[in-house]
Design an enzyme around this catalytic site. Structure first.
Site, PDB file in Angstrom:
ATOM      1  N   ALA A  68      23.137  33.940  58.868  1.00 21.18           N
ATOM      2  CA  ALA A  68      22.503  32.683  59.281  1.00 21.18           C
ATOM      3  C   ALA A  68      23.813  31.692  59.539  1.00 21.18           C
ATOM      4  O   ALA A  68      23.636  30.880  60.617  1.00 21.18           O
ATOM      5  CB  ALA A  68      21.926  32.235  58.323  1.00 21.18           C
ATOM      6  N   GLY A 104      31.325  22.291  53.112  1.00 18.01           N
ATOM      7  CA  GLY A 104      30.667  20.867  52.953  1.00 18.01           C
ATOM      8  C   GLY A 104      29.123  21.225  53.093  1.00 18.01           C
ATOM      9  O   GLY A 104      28.777  22.336  52.822  1.00 18.01           O
ATOM     10  N   LYS A 149      28.371  24.307  42.799  1.00 19.24           N
ATOM     11  CA  LYS A 149      26.918  23.731  43.103  1.00 19.24           C
ATOM     12  C   LYS A 149      25.913  24.792  43.096  1.00 19.24           C
ATOM     13  O   LYS A 149      24.863  24.273  43.209  1.00 19.24           O
ATOM     14  CB  LYS A 149      27.181  22.931  44.593  1.00 19.24           C
ATOM     15  CG  LYS A 149      27.640  23.574  45.641  1.00 19.24           C
ATOM     16  CD  LYS A 149      26.665  24.246  46.598  1.00 19.24           C
ATOM     17  CE  LYS A 149      27.206  24.782  47.747  1.00 19.24           C
ATOM     18  NZ  LYS A 149      25.952  25.647  48.543  1.00 19.24           N
ATOM     19  N   ASP A 171      27.946  18.563  48.787  1.00 19.52           N
ATOM     20  CA  ASP A 171      27.216  19.859  48.665  1.00 19.52           C
ATOM     21  C   ASP A 171      26.206  20.052  47.664  1.00 19.52           C
ATOM     22  O   ASP A 171      25.303  20.727  47.905  1.00 19.52           O
ATOM     23  CB  ASP A 171      28.161  20.918  48.746  1.00 19.52           C
ATOM     24  CG  ASP A 171      27.944  22.093  49.627  1.00 19.52           C
ATOM     25  OD1 ASP A 171      26.848  22.345  50.046  1.00 19.52           O
ATOM     26  OD2 ASP A 171      28.753  23.007  49.888  1.00 19.52           O
ATOM     27  N   THR A 207      22.340  21.076  48.040  1.00 19.83           N
ATOM     28  CA  THR A 207      21.868  22.318  47.695  1.00 19.83           C
ATOM     29  C   THR A 207      20.848  22.276  46.580  1.00 19.83           C
ATOM     30  O   THR A 207      19.966  22.872  46.483  1.00 19.83           O
ATOM     31  CB  THR A 207      22.920  23.038  47.247  1.00 19.83           C
ATOM     32  OG1 THR A 207      24.060  23.124  48.445  1.00 19.83           O
ATOM     33  CG2 THR A 207      22.468  24.683  46.971  1.00 19.83           C
ATOM     34  N   ASN A 230      19.424  28.816  46.545  1.00 21.55           N
ATOM     35  CA  ASN A 230      19.470  28.709  45.160  1.00 21.55           C
ATOM     36  C   ASN A 230      18.599  28.045  44.679  1.00 21.55           C
ATOM     37  O   ASN A 230      18.238  28.334  43.657  1.00 21.55           O
ATOM     38  CB  ASN A 230      21.133  28.081  45.083  1.00 21.55           C
ATOM     39  CG  ASN A 230      22.191  29.293  45.536  1.00 21.55           C
ATOM     40  OD1 ASN A 230      22.384  30.316  44.880  1.00 21.55           O
ATOM     41  ND2 ASN A 230      22.730  28.858  46.729  1.00 21.55           N
TER      42      ASN A 230
END
Length: 342
Positions: free
Chosen positions: A10, A138, A193, A246, A250, A258
């Site tokens: 992706a 980023g 992260k 980030d 996320t 995640n």
């Protein structure tokens, strides 16, 4: 300029689509059938279904041909494999293709599971002495980038030439690129992260509320910063795009793989079933053990990361892991904080 993107997942596909709007760009995949499908359909149906790819983007199944396309000093190679594939690709560039690019950046995030090395350490071990490489990282979801929505990234490299080539390649349209030289800080932020996003997903899945989410993100940032500084990163990096930025994306975005893992763990699904259904790499699962082991080796306290590992690998129920975090002793918020005078 000429650019080669190595890896048609992706993120690699999204970056190649952005680059092809301005540059002579080749997207490489080791699967010849996938390359043929990309060329025929102008769509990555497995990773970015519904997103049309530019007519100018070219596709290649031969690694040496793709590397030769962007081998000179005015070109750039973008390595878009997961961390698990980085070493093999670096080794192939060195030993099989005999075509190490003049400048290249990697976009993977995490620690190598068996060696506990960051990406730049993997690169150094396979391509020792390469003069111009770095990390591009980023807050970024591939689908949004492929759709032309705004995004800001940071390229970190000790090489001014690498930073200049990366700017020339990516800084156009809806993409803004910042530069720096704290490769360690950028990579630690990108790795940790993902683990923290699993924790936030668990909290959201348990319906613990926005207060809990804010606390997890904030205290997670403290964990990330402690580990990053212990490994040689600079504190200010962790309040920038590749740290706090980030982490926010996320931990809160619905496109986060995640966070999805955490949400579904809270709903009682097994990790094996979640990963099988996900169909994409969730780097937080891959590198959580490495993050915790490195933290323990350096004497860095990372209770949220420890709680995530207990759920992922030790059979601890998500609710029990949260309860254990809440039972921890009170303490000063920062190392510099002192108790008030009596």
């Amino acid at each position: 300029m000429k650019v080669a993107v190595l890896g048609a997942g992706a993120w690699g596909t999204a970056l190649a689509a952005h680059l092809a709007a301005r540059h002579d760009t080749v997207l490489w995949a080791r699967d010849a059938a996938l390359v043929a499908e990309l060329a025929a359909k102008r769509e990555n149906t497995h990773y970015l279904a519904g997103v049309s790819l530019p007519a100018t983007l070219e596709y290649e199944a031969g690694l040496q041909t793709a590397l030769a396309h962007a081998a000179d000093e005015a070109s750039l190679v973008v390595v878009a494999t997961p961390v698990a594939g980085l070493r093999a690709l670096c080794r192939a560039m060195r030993d099989e293709a005999h075509c190490v690019p003049a400048h290249f950046v990697w976009v993977c995030k995490g620690f190598e599971a068996d060696t506990q090395l960051l990406p730049h350490q993997v690169v150094a071990s396979e391509l020792a002495g390469h003069p111009s490489n770095g990390a591009l990282s980023g807050p970024s979801f591939a689908r949004e980038v492929a759709s032309g929505l705004p995004v800001a990234l940071t390229v970190a490299s000790a090489s001014a030439a690498c930073r200049e080539r990366t700017l020339a390649a990516f800084h156009h349209g809806a993409m803004r690129i910042y530069t720096g030289d704290d490769v360690i800080g950028v990579e630690v932020g990108g790795a940790v992260k993902n683990v923290l996003a699993i924790a936030t997903g668990i909290a959201d899945g348990l319906a613990l509320g926005m207060n809990a989410r804010a606390a997890l993100i904030t205290r997670g940032l403290a964990e990330m910063s402690r580990l990053g500084v212990a490994l040689g990163g600079r504190p200010e990096t962790f309040t920038g795009l590749t740290g706090l930025g980030d982490l926010i994306l996320t931990a809160t975005g619905d496109l986060s793989r995640n966070r999805t893992v955490g949400l579904q763990l809270a709903q009682g699904r097994t990790l094996e079933a979640i990963l099988a259904a996900l169909g994409h790499v969730a780097e937080g699962v891959r590198c959580a053990r490495a993050v915790l082991a490195i933290a323990q080796a350096h004497g860095v306290d990372m209770p949220i990361t420890e709680a995530v590992c207990s759920v992922l690998f030790n059979g601890v129920a998500p609710r029990a892991a949260v309860d254990a975090l809440l039972r921890r002793d009170a303490r000063a918020e920062s190392a510099q904080a002192k108790p008030p005078a009596v």
